[in-house]
Design a protein around this motif. Structure first.
Motif, mmCIF file in Angstrom:
data_model
loop_
_atom_site.group_PDB
_atom_site.id
_atom_site.type_symbol
_atom_site.label_atom_id
_atom_site.label_comp_id
_atom_site.label_asym_id
_atom_site.label_seq_id
_atom_site.Cartn_x
_atom_site.Cartn_y
_atom_site.Cartn_z
ATOM 1 N N ASN A 9 -41.078 -6.417 -1.358
ATOM 2 C CA ASN A 9 -42.175 -6.954 -0.539
ATOM 3 C C ASN A 9 -41.952 -8.458 -0.377
ATOM 4 O O ASN A 9 -42.605 -9.260 -1.041
ATOM 5 N N SER A 103 -48.033 -3.766 10.521
ATOM 6 C CA SER A 103 -46.955 -4.753 10.343
ATOM 7 C C SER A 103 -46.872 -5.546 11.636
ATOM 8 O O SER A 103 -47.304 -5.078 12.691
ATOM 9 N N ASP A 104 -46.330 -6.756 11.573
ATOM 10 C CA ASP A 104 -46.355 -7.626 12.750
ATOM 11 C C ASP A 104 -45.316 -7.260 13.807
ATOM 12 O O ASP A 104 -45.304 -7.862 14.885
ATOM 13 N N ASN A 106 -45.002 -3.974 14.863
ATOM 14 C CA ASN A 106 -45.319 -2.545 14.994
ATOM 15 C C ASN A 106 -45.433 -2.041 16.420
ATOM 16 O O ASN A 106 -45.817 -0.890 16.634
ATOM 17 N N ASP A 156 -41.903 -6.882 8.951
ATOM 18 C CA ASP A 156 -41.627 -5.447 9.028
ATOM 19 C C ASP A 156 -42.553 -4.646 8.123
ATOM 20 O O ASP A 156 -43.519 -5.168 7.567
ATOM 21 N N GLU A 157 -42.221 -3.355 7.961
ATOM 22 C CA GLU A 157 -43.098 -2.443 7.227
ATOM 23 C C GLU A 157 -43.159 -2.733 5.728
ATOM 24 O O GLU A 157 -43.979 -2.147 5.013
ATOM 25 N N ARG A 158 -42.329 -3.634 5.228
ATOM 26 C CA ARG A 158 -42.414 -4.005 3.815
ATOM 27 C C ARG A 158 -43.644 -4.864 3.527
ATOM 28 O O ARG A 158 -44.019 -5.049 2.369
ATOM 29 N N ASN A 159 -44.265 -5.390 4.589
ATOM 30 C CA ASN A 159 -45.446 -6.233 4.422
ATOM 31 C C ASN A 159 -46.575 -5.792 5.346
ATOM 32 O O ASN A 159 -47.088 -6.564 6.151
ATOM 33 N N ILE A 160 -46.969 -4.535 5.194
ATOM 34 C CA ILE A 160 -48.130 -4.031 5.927
ATOM 35 C C ILE A 160 -49.378 -4.714 5.357
ATOM 36 O O ILE A 160 -49.540 -4.835 4.141
ATOM 37 N N HIS A 161 -50.250 -5.169 6.247
ATOM 38 C CA HIS A 161 -51.391 -5.964 5.808
ATOM 39 C C HIS A 161 -52.597 -5.748 6.722
ATOM 40 O O HIS A 161 -52.487 -5.109 7.773
#
Length: 250
Positions: A9, A103-104, A106, A156-161
């Motif tokens: 992450n 994710s930014d 997406n 990316d999807e490692r930092n969905i927020h």
């Protein structure tokens, strides 16, 4: 020295990255030039908007900060090649604003985004309530905005927020996205807009009138134009689209 970000992450919170004075300067620019944003109850000020409205002088305070942020992102994530700024925007989140898990990068038109930086310009619980930033996985799991702090992370999807709903007040940030793709370099777009304005209006040095949306005051899910605040408080309503004046006594 801060620990290296987790590869699972990749993110880092930088405390006191810039000064309170710069926070207030950017807030002033936003108050002077902001327009309706991309989500309900959100207002924004972007560099292309400033260039297009002949407010290029307002761009200057952004430049050294953007360079510092780009250097911090490149160093934190060990970028082998120089990054380009894809987007720079002042964003105010008013009462009722929120955004769900995402994710930014997406959307297909956002795939070029590689890294994000969120710079907080005011303080949680002092200037607004609600509006906490949460990551779905990893640490830090939640971030309470403090003026001058910067949160950087991969897009990316490692930092969905997500961001909680703003309950009261106004949450103000400077948000930037960075890309490895030079075709999405924001600077080239801004320079092109500025050069066109100089070409067609060489004798114009005064800013153009700001968008009328800068006068819009959000209140309890609705709102009104602050230029007509006195009439509004008296119970009257002006319908600008039809140029009608409705009185509570009508």
């Amino acid at each position: 020295m801060a620990a290296a970000p987790s590869m699972e992450n990749p993110r880092r919170l930088l405390h006191g990255f810039f000064s309170f004075e710069l926070c207030k300067e950017l807030e002033f620019i936003h108050r002077s030039s902001g327009t309706v944003g991309y989500r309900p109850s959100v207002f924004s000020t972007t560099l292309p908007h400033l260039a297009a409205t002949n407010c290029g002088h307002f761009i200057l305070p952004f430049l050294p900060l953007r360079d510092r942020l780009k250097d911090a992102v490149e160093e934190t994530f060990g970028c082998e090649f120089e990054l380009f700024v894809e987007f720079t925007g002042l964003i105010s989140w008013c009462k009722g604003a929120s955004i769900g898990w995402h994710s930014d990068d997406n959307k297909p038109y956002l795939r070029q985004r590689d890294f994000a930086a969120v710079c907080y310009l005011n303080n949680h619980e002092k200037d607004f309530r609600g509006g906490l930033f949460h990551f779905k996985d990893g640490e830090p799991s939640s971030v309470a905005p403090i003026a001058g702090d910067v949160l950087i992370y991969t897009a990316d999807e490692r930092n969905i927020h997500c961001v909680d709903e703003v309950i009261d007040g106004e949450r103000l940030t400077l948000t930037l996205w960075f890309t490895r793709d030079c075709s999405h370099d924001e600077d080239a777009k801004v320079i092109n807009i500025l050069s066109q304005r100089i070409q067609y209006e060489p004798d114009s040095f005064l800013p153009l009138p700001a968008s009328s949306t800068m006068y819009w005051f959000q209140k309890d899910g609705s709102g009104f134009d602050v230029r007509h605040a006195r009439s509004y408080l008296m119970g009257d309503c002006i319908l600008l689209g039809e140029m009608k004046f409705l009185s509570k006594n009508s």
